[in-house]
Design a protein around this motif. Structure first.
Motif, PDB file in Angstrom:
ATOM      1  N   GLY A 165       0.816  -1.201   0.000  1.00 47.45           N
ATOM      2  CA  GLY A 165       0.000   0.000   0.000  1.00 47.45           C
ATOM      3  C   GLY A 165       0.852   1.253   0.000  1.00 47.45           C
ATOM      4  N   VAL A 166       0.174   2.380   0.229  1.00 51.52           N
ATOM      5  CA  VAL A 166       0.857   3.676   0.252  1.00 51.52           C
ATOM      6  C   VAL A 166       0.622   4.339   1.595  1.00 51.52           C
ATOM      7  N   ASN A 167       1.567   5.175   1.980  1.00 49.96           N
ATOM      8  CA  ASN A 167       1.473   5.943   3.210  1.00 49.96           C
ATOM      9  C   ASN A 167       1.719   7.412   2.870  1.00 49.96           C
ATOM     10  N   ILE A 168       0.804   8.276   3.275  1.00 48.04           N
ATOM     11  CA  ILE A 168       0.862   9.696   2.920  1.00 48.04           C
ATOM     12  C   ILE A 168       0.952  10.512   4.203  1.00 48.04           C
ATOM     13  N   GLU A 227      -2.681   5.800   5.865  1.00 41.61           N
ATOM     14  CA  GLU A 227      -2.257   4.612   5.126  1.00 41.61           C
ATOM     15  C   GLU A 227      -3.419   4.052   4.329  1.00 41.61           C
ATOM     16  N   PHE A 228      -3.132   3.657   3.087  1.00 44.57           N
ATOM     17  CA  PHE A 228      -4.104   3.030   2.206  1.00 44.57           C
ATOM     18  C   PHE A 228      -3.453   1.761   1.658  1.00 44.57           C
ATOM     19  N   THR A 229      -4.095   0.623   1.868  1.00 43.96           N
ATOM     20  CA  THR A 229      -3.478  -0.669   1.557  1.00 43.96           C
ATOM     21  C   THR A 229      -4.239  -1.391   0.457  1.00 43.96           C
ATOM     22  N   TRP A 230      -3.490  -2.244  -0.254  1.00 49.77           N
ATOM     23  CA  TRP A 230      -4.095  -3.127  -1.260  1.00 49.77           C
ATOM     24  C   TRP A 230      -3.652  -4.569  -1.058  1.00 49.77           C
ATOM     25  N   ARG A 231      -3.234  -4.929   0.141  1.00 50.99           N
ATOM     26  CA  ARG A 231      -2.870  -6.314   0.410  1.00 50.99           C
ATOM     27  C   ARG A 231      -4.077  -7.218   0.246  1.00 50.99           C
ATOM     28  N   LEU A 232      -3.818  -8.531   0.253  1.00 43.04           N
ATOM     29  CA  LEU A 232      -4.897  -9.495   0.110  1.00 43.04           C
ATOM     30  C   LEU A 232      -5.878  -9.339   1.271  1.00 43.04           C
ATOM     31  N   GLY A 233      -7.165  -9.271   0.948  1.00 44.43           N
ATOM     32  CA  GLY A 233      -8.189  -9.066   1.957  1.00 44.43           C
ATOM     33  C   GLY A 233      -8.529  -7.614   2.204  1.00 44.43           C
ATOM     34  N   LYS A 234      -7.838  -6.688   1.558  1.00 39.93           N
ATOM     35  CA  LYS A 234      -8.082  -5.261   1.710  1.00 39.93           C
ATOM     36  C   LYS A 234      -8.653  -4.700   0.406  1.00 39.93           C
ATOM     37  N   ASN A 235      -9.457  -3.662   0.535  1.00 42.83           N
ATOM     38  CA  ASN A 235     -10.058  -2.999  -0.617  1.00 42.83           C
ATOM     39  C   ASN A 235      -9.622  -1.545  -0.605  1.00 42.83           C
ATOM     40  N   TYR A 236      -8.763  -1.200  -1.550  1.00 44.45           N
ATOM     41  CA  TYR A 236      -8.228   0.155  -1.598  1.00 44.45           C
ATOM     42  C   TYR A 236      -9.330   1.167  -1.869  1.00 44.45           C
ATOM     43  N   ALA A 237     -10.271   0.843  -2.751  1.00 45.33           N
ATOM     44  CA  ALA A 237     -11.340   1.782  -3.097  1.00 45.33           C
ATOM     45  C   ALA A 237     -12.199   2.105  -1.875  1.00 45.33           C
ATOM     46  N   TYR A 269      -5.708  13.883  -2.760  1.00 44.41           N
ATOM     47  CA  TYR A 269      -5.195  13.971  -4.131  1.00 44.41           C
ATOM     48  C   TYR A 269      -4.213  12.833  -4.424  1.00 44.41           C
ATOM     49  N   LEU A 270      -3.264  12.607  -3.502  1.00 42.17           N
ATOM     50  CA  LEU A 270      -2.290  11.536  -3.718  1.00 42.17           C
ATOM     51  C   LEU A 270      -2.949  10.159  -3.628  1.00 42.17           C
ATOM     52  N   ALA A 271      -3.883   9.997  -2.695  1.00 44.70           N
ATOM     53  CA  ALA A 271      -4.557   8.705  -2.579  1.00 44.70           C
ATOM     54  C   ALA A 271      -5.396   8.410  -3.820  1.00 44.70           C
ATOM     55  N   GLU A 272      -5.987   9.447  -4.426  1.00 45.29           N
ATOM     56  CA  GLU A 272      -6.804   9.245  -5.630  1.00 45.29           C
ATOM     57  C   GLU A 272      -5.964   8.775  -6.804  1.00 45.29           C
ATOM     58  N   LYS A 273      -4.685   9.143  -6.866  1.00 46.81           N
ATOM     59  CA  LYS A 273      -3.823   8.725  -7.965  1.00 46.81           C
ATOM     60  C   LYS A 273      -3.583   7.211  -7.956  1.00 46.81           C
ATOM     61  N   PHE A 274      -3.760   6.568  -6.804  1.00 49.28           N
ATOM     62  CA  PHE A 274      -3.514   5.135  -6.695  1.00 49.28           C
ATOM     63  C   PHE A 274      -4.802   4.317  -6.655  1.00 49.28           C
ATOM     64  N   THR A 275      -5.939   4.926  -6.925  1.00 48.88           N
ATOM     65  CA  THR A 275      -7.198   4.192  -6.968  1.00 48.88           C
ATOM     66  C   THR A 275      -7.274   3.360  -8.251  1.00 48.88           C
ATOM     67  N   ARG A 326      -9.528   3.207 -10.511  1.00 49.32           N
ATOM     68  CA  ARG A 326     -10.118   3.916 -11.648  1.00 49.32           C
ATOM     69  C   ARG A 326      -9.306   5.130 -12.081  1.00 49.32           C
ATOM     70  N   SER A 327      -8.185   5.374 -11.465  1.00 49.01           N
ATOM     71  CA  SER A 327      -7.379   6.523 -11.841  1.00 49.01           C
ATOM     72  C   SER A 327      -6.755   6.321 -13.217  1.00 49.01           C
ATOM     73  N   PRO A 328      -6.753   7.339 -14.067  1.00 47.86           N
ATOM     74  CA  PRO A 328      -6.132   7.188 -15.395  1.00 47.86           C
ATOM     75  C   PRO A 328      -4.619   7.015 -15.344  1.00 47.86           C
ATOM     76  N   CYS A 329      -3.994   7.283 -14.212  1.00 50.28           N
ATOM     77  CA  CYS A 329      -2.540   7.104 -14.105  1.00 50.28           C
ATOM     78  C   CYS A 329      -2.127   5.636 -14.172  1.00 50.28           C
ATOM     79  N   GLY A 330      -2.998   4.742 -13.728  1.00 54.24           N
ATOM     80  CA  GLY A 330      -2.664   3.321 -13.737  1.00 54.24           C
ATOM     81  C   GLY A 330      -1.671   2.904 -12.677  1.00 54.24           C
ATOM     82  N   LEU A 331      -1.507   3.713 -11.644  1.00 57.12           N
ATOM     83  CA  LEU A 331      -0.536   3.390 -10.605  1.00 57.12           C
ATOM     84  C   LEU A 331      -0.987   2.225  -9.732  1.00 57.12           C
ATOM     85  N   HIS A 332      -2.302   2.043  -9.587  1.00 54.43           N
ATOM     86  CA  HIS A 332      -2.800   0.988  -8.702  1.00 54.43           C
ATOM     87  C   HIS A 332      -2.389  -0.392  -9.225  1.00 54.43           C
ATOM     88  N   ARG A 333      -2.720  -0.675 -10.467  1.00 51.07           N
ATOM     89  CA  ARG A 333      -2.368  -1.971 -11.045  1.00 51.07           C
ATOM     90  C   ARG A 333      -0.853  -2.153 -11.110  1.00 51.07           C
TER      91      ARG A 333
END
Length: 342
Positions: free
Chosen positions: A107-110, A129-139, A156-162, A164-171
Motif C-alpha cells: 500500500g501507500v502511506n501519505i 495509510e491506504f493498503t491493497w494487500r490481500l483481503g483489503k479494498n483500496y477503493a 489527491y495523492l490517494a486518488e492517484k492510486f485508486t 479507476r485513476s487514469p494514471c494506472g498506478l494501482h495496477r
C-alpha cells in the motif's frame, strides 16, 4: 457536516500516531530479544569459538530481520516536497506544508506536516495509510477517507492510486508488490532452511540455501523495478511544486542484504570444497566427522564408498605372548612329518 456545526469537510478528532510502524516494531523487538538471549549465553562458549559463534548469530539474525522488515515496510518508493497548497475542499485557504509519499509492497502511506504545524487554528499533522494487500479494498479505504474529510493533498495523492485513476498506478504497484512480497517469503524460507542445515553436518547445502536466499531477494528487487516502470510516470502536482519519487531505504537495504547472502553463499561453497576442516571448525563441528574413501568390489569392479572416521575400525594391539601362542605348533598338527618347516 451541517449537523456537527461545520461548513467545510473536517477531520473528526486527532489520530493517535506511533513513532514507527507497529509491524516493524514487533519484528525488531523479536529479533532483538533473540540477539540478547544469545549474548547472555555467550560466556558459556570457550576460546575462539565465542567470536565465531557471535559473528554467525549476528549475521543470521540481521538477514532474517531485514527480509521480514522490508516485506512490511512502506519505503520501497519514497518522495517528499515542501509546497504551498490548498488545505480543504470548498475553501480558498492555503497552507505551507511538507508532504511525503511512501509506497510499499502492500500500500501507500501519505504524510502531511504543516510548517509551522499550527496553521488556520488547527494542528496540521497527518499520517494516513491506504493498503491493497490481500483481503483489503483500496477503493473502500479511499471512500472512507472522503467521508472523514481528510486534507486535499492526502486525498489527491490517494486518488492517484485508486483502481479507476487514469494514471494506472494501482495496477502497476499492486502487481509489483504482490510478486515481490511472495518472492521475499520464499527467501525467508530459504533463510530458515540455511540455519537448520548449518546446525547439521551438511554445511555445503546450507551454503546453497544461503545463496538461494540472496538470489530470491534480488529477484524481488527485479520484480518491483520492472513492475513499477511499465507505465510512464504520472505527474503529482501539489500546489506550486511537483512530487517526484525514487527508490527508498527498503529497496537499497534489500539489495545490500541480497548481495551479502550471495557472497556468503558462494564463499561457503568454495571454502567447503577447498578447506572443509576449517569450515567445520568455524561452525563448531567435530573434524572427526570427515569422510574417508574406501574401495569395495561391486559387480566385478571397484566403487567408492564413504564412511565416517567414527565408524572406522580402530587398530588393536595384540600382545606378543598371544601372537606366539596363537601360531600353530608343528608337533601338534603334524606329529608324523619330520621335515616340518619352522
Amino acid at each position: 457536516m451541517a449537523a456537527f456545526g461545520r461548513t467545510f469537510p473536517f477531520y473528526a478528532g486527532p489520530k493517535p500516531t506511533f513513532p514507527m510502524d507497529t509491524t516493524l516494531a514487533v519484528i525488531i523487538i523479536i529479533f532483538l530479544t533473540a540477539l540478547v538471549t544469545f549474548i547472555i549465553i555467550l560466556p558459556g562458549i570457550r576460546g575462539k569459538m565465542r567470536l565465531f559463534w557471535l559473528l554467525r548469530v549476528v549475521t543470521s539474525l540481521f538477514i532474517g530481520a531485514v527480509i521480514l522488515a522490508v516485506n512490511f515496510s512502506s519505503e520501497w518508493s519514497v518522495g517528499q516536497v515542501s509546497t504551498n497548497t490548498s488545505y480543504k475542499a470548498f475553501s480558498s485557504a492555503w497552507i505551507s506544508a511538507d508532504i511525503g509519499l511512501q509506497v510499499g509492497l502492500g500500500g501507500v502511506n501519505i504524510t502531511i506536516t504543516g510548517t509551522p504545524v499550527q496553521q488556520l487554528n488547527e494542528t496540521i499533522n497527518y499520517n494516513e495509510e491506504f493498503t491493497w494487500r490481500l483481503g483489503k479494498n483500496y477503493a473502500e479505504e479511499y471512500a472512507k477517507a472522503l467521508e472523514k474529510g481528510l486534507p486535499d493533498p492526502v486525498l489527491y495523492l490517494a486518488e492517484k492510486f485508486t483502481p479507476r485513476s487514469p494514471c494506472g498506478l494501482h495496477r502497476q504497484f499492486r502487481l509489483a508488490g504482490h510478486y515481490a512480497s511472495a518472492t521475499l517469503w520464499v527467501a525467508f524460507l530459504c533463510w530458515l532452511l540455511a540455519n537448520v542445515m548449518f546446525s547439521m553436518p551438511v554445511l555445503v547445502y546450507g551454503g546453497h540455501m544461503l545463496l538461494a536466499t540472496g538470489i530470491f531477494q534480488l529477484l524481488a528487487l527485479l520484480f518491483f523495478s520492472v513492475g513499477t516502470s511499465l507505465t510512464p510516470p504520472c505527474p503529482l502536482r501539489l500546489g506550486t511544486a511537483v512530487l517526484h519519487t525514487r527508490h527508498g531505504p527498503a529497496f537499497w537495504i534489500t539489495l545490500i542484504t541480497g548481495l551479502l547472502c550471495v557472497l556468503l553463499g558462494l564463499a561457503m561453497v568454495v571454502a567447503h570444497r577447498m578447506q572443509p576442516h576449517r569450515v567445520k571448525a568455524f561452525f563448531n563441528q567435530s573434524v572427526e566427522e570427515d569422510y574417508l574413501l574406501e574401495w569395495s568390489p561391486v559387480e566385478g569392479g571397484l566403487s567408492p564408498r564413504y564412511r565416517s572416521m567414527a565408524e572406522s575400525p580402530e587398530p588393536q594391539d595384540i600382545p606378543l605372548s598371544e601372537a606366539v601362542s596363537s601360531k600353530p605348533s608343528c608337533k601338534e598338527e603334524h606329529p608324523r612329518e619330520p621335515d616340518c618347516a619352522l
